[in-house]
Design an enzyme around this catalytic site. Sequence first.
Site, PDB file in Angstrom:
ATOM      1  N   GLU A 155       4.950  10.951   4.445  1.00 22.69           N
ATOM      2  CA  GLU A 155       5.000  10.526   2.950  1.00 22.69           C
ATOM      3  C   GLU A 155       4.591  11.850   2.161  1.00 22.69           C
ATOM      4  OE1 GLU A 155       1.038   8.247   2.917  1.00 22.69           O
ATOM      5  OE2 GLU A 155       1.644   7.344   1.130  1.00 22.69           O
ATOM      6  N   LYS A 211       6.649   1.523  -1.480  1.00 22.37           N
ATOM      7  CA  LYS A 211       5.568   1.139  -0.674  1.00 22.37           C
ATOM      8  C   LYS A 211       4.707  -0.026  -1.236  1.00 22.37           C
ATOM      9  CE  LYS A 211       1.229   3.238   0.944  1.00 22.37           C
ATOM     10  NZ  LYS A 211       0.527   4.558   1.205  1.00 22.37           N
ATOM     11  N   CYS A 219       3.032   4.565   5.429  1.00 24.79           N
ATOM     12  CA  CYS A 219       1.586   4.895   5.735  1.00 24.79           C
ATOM     13  C   CYS A 219       0.901   3.384   5.873  1.00 24.79           C
ATOM     14  CB  CYS A 219       0.880   5.912   4.508  1.00 24.79           C
ATOM     15  SG  CYS A 219      -0.565   6.574   5.010  1.00 24.79           S
TER      16      CYS A 219
END
Lengths: 266, 266
Positions: free
Chosen positions: B38, B109, B142
Amino acid sequence: MKLAVYQFAPRFGEKKENLERVRGAVSGLECDLLVLPELTLTGYQFTSREELAGLAEPVPDGWTCAALSEMAAGLGCHIICGLAEDAGERYFNSAVLVGPGGLVGTYRKAHLFCEEKSWFTPGDSGFNVFDAGDVRVGMIICFDWLFPEAARILTLRGAQVIAHPANLVLPWCQKIALARAWENRVFFVTVNRTGAEQRGTLGRLEFTGQSQVVTPDGEILFRLGEDEEALKVVEFDPADANDKMATEYNDVLGDRRTELYGPLVE
Amino acid sequence: MKLAVYQFAPRFGEKKENLERVRGAVSGLECDLLVLPELTLTGYQFTSREELAGLAEPVPDGWTCAALSEMAAGLGCHIICGLAEDAGERYFNSAVLVGPGGLVGTYRKAHLFCEEKSWFTPGDSGFNVFDAGDVRVGMIICFDWLFPEAARILTLRGAQVIAHPANLVLPWCQKIALARAWENRVFFVTVNRTGAEQRGTLGRLEFTGQSQVVTPDGEILFRLGEDEEALKVVEFDPADANDKMATEYNDVLGDRRTELYGPLVE
């Protein structure tokens, strides 16, 4: 709350004997909720629909429900127990929650494992949450553990404790239960049986024991042995499951992006 | 396929230096897909929206996308890399899939972690699957790991490999990744960074490394160390993820009971 689990090896088809085993083990027990395995009194590996028909019972009007209610009244607690439910033409792999006053709720296993598909009907109850005294409890059964949808829905509906009666033969659940507890921040209570059955065409089924309680913080409060027959009592505060914050900024339910989740129900 | 991951400690704000680190590490690399962490080139812990604005870039017309495309062309592979995306008035914590021909797909995300909520906009891309050569790949970033919905949707859409660029600071993901791989029967590739950052109000963030690949059968093909800086290449057959049978009777997708799952999207 005081939660008790009883892990043992029932004998197939011997409902009365298995009930006596449970009764003996829990004699004098002080707890709020006792959780027993999947198909506690019948045993697991049916070999025909006829055999299942001979052992299944209606809920709540069957012998097993009556015995569990009597046990709950005697102990002054709630009991969750897996049983074979005769719903008239259909048989479900079910779990009941009974209290001193009788039946509180029934769950019918949604995700059937292996040959269960040959005798049982996939559960139609959905995933509902019930009050066991002051505790909000949801039930799933054995192979349901693999489907994160089940525990998630129970959490969304307010379950503090997910009771998971099981007859596990695969080695995965006891590890992956950490995911179910942590991703939902609930108490995840797996109660498995021990021993083995060799019936029908699947060969010898060896059940993996290792009943356990995982907390919302991912702590394993205890894990029984693979072959251990034991009554285990543990104390925790179910209100710990009300805190859904994984961090100061992150609510594991509030952060869900339901507007992106449509494919889950397509 | 040959899959490569590069785990290292980028230096905050030093995009060119970090790119040179990656370039040096992958020089001569032979692989089909390279996965990077990330926010690979910017670093993680922004302290203001202005700081983010100064480091974020448009996709695909920014410097980072161009550099990644050039790298992919040079290596003859696909690359997945996390970056800060400037979408004009909005900034996303994104990951891009680039091939020798340029951008193939972008993921924004969905589930933001901690202070990311102060600078980034929650992703609006949904969970889409792209072709990286012959492999069907989905991306999550993540903290998305905590939400089983994300990997599930990618699996339903045909992902064989879920690439998971990360800057993990909590100790859970590397254990629970087993659940994501096994419940979906996919390859689950977590690529985390190492090192630490001490910026802003959250104090010192120590990233937990331990990048790993888990197979559909729950095997951990490798797990790097917590502080190890390393390029790791592993070979597997992505078609192993096409077999969704957990047992002879149980298809982990086909057994889903979507008619009971409505509460997931309410």
